[in-house]
Design an enzyme around this catalytic site. Structure first.
Site, PDB file in Angstrom:
ATOM      1  CE1 TYR A 181      42.536  14.044  36.469  1.00 43.06           C
ATOM      2  CE2 TYR A 181      42.489  15.817  38.087  1.00 43.06           C
ATOM      3  CZ  TYR A 181      43.200  14.924  37.303  1.00 43.06           C
ATOM      4  OH  TYR A 181      44.581  14.886  37.373  1.00 43.06           O
TER       5      TYR A 181
HETATM    6  N1  LIG Z   1      49.797  17.033  34.411  1.00 43.01           N
HETATM    7  C1  LIG Z   1      49.164  17.514  35.468  1.00 43.01           C
HETATM    8  O1  LIG Z   1      48.971  18.719  35.622  1.00 43.01           O
HETATM    9  C2  LIG Z   1      48.684  16.583  36.550  1.00 43.01           C
HETATM   10  C3  LIG Z   1      48.254  17.147  37.762  1.00 43.01           C
HETATM   11  C4  LIG Z   1      47.779  16.314  38.768  1.00 43.01           C
HETATM   12  C5  LIG Z   1      47.734  14.939  38.571  1.00 43.01           C
HETATM   13  N2  LIG Z   1      48.157  14.428  37.373  1.00 43.01           N
HETATM   14  C6  LIG Z   1      48.045  12.968  37.196  1.00 43.01           C
HETATM   15  O2  LIG Z   1      49.297  12.435  36.837  1.00 43.01           O
HETATM   16  C7  LIG Z   1      49.102  11.297  35.990  1.00 43.01           C
HETATM   17  C8  LIG Z   1      49.946  11.449  34.729  1.00 43.01           C
HETATM   18  O3  LIG Z   1      49.533  12.613  34.050  1.00 43.01           O
HETATM   19  P1  LIG Z   1      50.337  13.207  32.803  1.00 43.01           P
HETATM   20  O4  LIG Z   1      50.379  14.661  33.003  1.00 43.01           O
HETATM   21  O5  LIG Z   1      51.588  12.432  32.561  1.00 43.01           O
HETATM   22  O6  LIG Z   1      49.267  12.906  31.642  1.00 43.01           O
HETATM   23  P2  LIG Z   1      49.515  12.438  30.127  1.00 43.01           P
HETATM   24  O7  LIG Z   1      48.243  12.679  29.417  1.00 43.01           O
HETATM   25  O8  LIG Z   1      50.755  13.054  29.599  1.00 43.01           O
HETATM   26  O9  LIG Z   1      49.752  10.866  30.307  1.00 43.01           O
HETATM   27  C9  LIG Z   1      48.740   9.997  30.720  1.00 43.01           C
HETATM   28  C10 LIG Z   1      48.992   8.643  30.072  1.00 43.01           C
HETATM   29  O10 LIG Z   1      47.972   7.733  30.515  1.00 43.01           O
HETATM   30  C11 LIG Z   1      47.674   6.889  29.407  1.00 43.01           C
HETATM   31  N3  LIG Z   1      46.354   6.288  29.563  1.00 43.01           N
HETATM   32  C12 LIG Z   1      45.140   6.905  29.566  1.00 43.01           C
HETATM   33  N4  LIG Z   1      44.173   5.995  29.677  1.00 43.01           N
HETATM   34  C13 LIG Z   1      44.763   4.776  29.748  1.00 43.01           C
HETATM   35  C14 LIG Z   1      44.275   3.450  29.856  1.00 43.01           C
HETATM   36  N5  LIG Z   1      42.949   3.164  29.909  1.00 43.01           N
HETATM   37  N6  LIG Z   1      45.178   2.422  29.911  1.00 43.01           N
HETATM   38  C15 LIG Z   1      46.498   2.677  29.846  1.00 43.01           C
HETATM   39  N7  LIG Z   1      47.015   3.926  29.727  1.00 43.01           N
HETATM   40  C16 LIG Z   1      46.151   4.953  29.673  1.00 43.01           C
HETATM   41  C17 LIG Z   1      47.718   7.828  28.200  1.00 43.01           C
HETATM   42  O11 LIG Z   1      47.853   7.113  26.975  1.00 43.01           O
HETATM   43  C18 LIG Z   1      48.918   8.700  28.534  1.00 43.01           C
HETATM   44  O12 LIG Z   1      50.118   8.191  27.968  1.00 43.01           O
HETATM   45  C19 LIG Z   1      47.590  11.224  35.699  1.00 43.01           C
HETATM   46  O13 LIG Z   1      47.015  10.266  36.557  1.00 43.01           O
HETATM   47  C20 LIG Z   1      47.105  12.612  36.049  1.00 43.01           C
HETATM   48  O14 LIG Z   1      45.766  12.641  36.443  1.00 43.01           O
HETATM   49  C21 LIG Z   1      48.635  15.212  36.372  1.00 43.01           C
END
Ligand SMILES: NC(=O)c1ccc[n+]([C@@H]2O[C@H](COP(=O)([O-])OP(=O)(O)OC[C@H]3O[C@@H](n4cnc5c(N)ncnc54)[C@H](O)[C@@H]3O)[C@@H](O)[C@H]2O)c1
Length: 243
Positions: free
Chosen positions: A150
């Protein structure tokens, strides 16, 4: 949230728009008048009035190409790309990580961002303007133990953002990324309770970020007000980031 920008006439693509941060960003773009298109491999979230919602796997070249064509056909243009699709993936020490687990995380979190940028950028270049907002992570700056894949994928997103930002700097296309710490979304369910507690403890403000806080920053990065910043990493870590 007070955030309000004029996005009327703009079309925004949000990958991972079925997820927590994607939905929050979609809401703020829509509030400014944008037509927002969701590209996700999960079903469209109930109650989220996307102008268009497409079943897309961001790791699949053909799927992303088809999504661009369908978006242009239905909505006429693309002005804003938000790359929010991502996974935590398996949490384990490097010595215990399988190649398949590693590849899955790199494919979705990094190659997915590359493919979406590569397919959308020519359409932004044709008009000479656009905004790209990538979701990186504080893990990409620091490296989280047990989350090497990650962290490496998010470091890759940071480097991709910097390279693409420079490539396009002489146009009105701006490419930036956000590096959040923990934000309360379904993504955190992919971590063990111990890993969540460990990551929470590193946040000086003492709480998780909210989707609205990330969305407010993303909205500015997607707006015309973001004109002199490109290839940059914007911290949203409650004070955790030290650079
Ligand atoms: N939530 C946190 O704490 C956090 C912190 C740092 C970074 N992020 C980043 O922010 C972004 C959004 O995170 P989130 O919290 O909304 O996560 P989430 O799990 O709520 O949403 C992620 C979405 O990505 C979609 N997804 C996964 N693989 C996919 C693929 N191959 N093709 C199309 N869609 C796909 C999933 O279906 C999901 O709807 C991510 O990149 C995550 O790494 C999140």
């Amino acid at each position: 949230m007070n955030t309000s920008y004029d996005f009327r006439g703009r079309v925004a693509v949000v990958t991972g728009g079925a997820g927590g941060i994607g939905q929050g960003i979609a809401r703020v773009l829509r509030a400014g008048g944008a037509a927002v298109c969701n590209w996700d491999h999960a079903a469209q979230p109930a109650g989220e009035p996307y102008a268009l919602s497409l079943h897309v796997d961001v790791t699949d070249e053909a799927s992303v190409r088809t999504a661009v064509a369908q978006t242009l056909q239905a909505l006429g243009r693309i002005d804003i790309l938000v790359n929010s699709a991502g996974i935590v993936g398996h949490v384990a020490a490097v010595a215990e990580y399988t190649l398949a687990q590693w590849r899955q995380v790199l494919d979705i979190n990094l190659t997915g961002v590359f493919l979406c940028c590569r397919e959308v950028v020519p359409h932004l270049q044709a008009r000479g303007s656009g905004r790209i907002v990538n979701l990186a992570s504080i893990a990409g700056k620091e490296g989280n133990p047990g989350q090497a894949a990650y962290s490496a994928s998010k470091a890759g997103v940071i480097a991709l953002t910097k390279s693409l930002g420079k490539e396009l700097a002489r146009t009105d296309i701006r490419v930036n990324c956000i590096a959040p710490a923990m934000v309360a979304t379904p993504l955190l369910d992919q971590m063990t309770e111990a890993k969540r507690a460990e990551n929470f403890a590193k946040i000086p403000v003492g709480r998780a970020g909210t989707v609205e806080e990330i969305a407010a920053l993303a909205a500015w990065l997607a707006s015309d007000d973001c004109s002199f910043c490109t290839g940059a990493v914007f911290d949203a870590s409650g004070g955790r980031a030290t650079y």
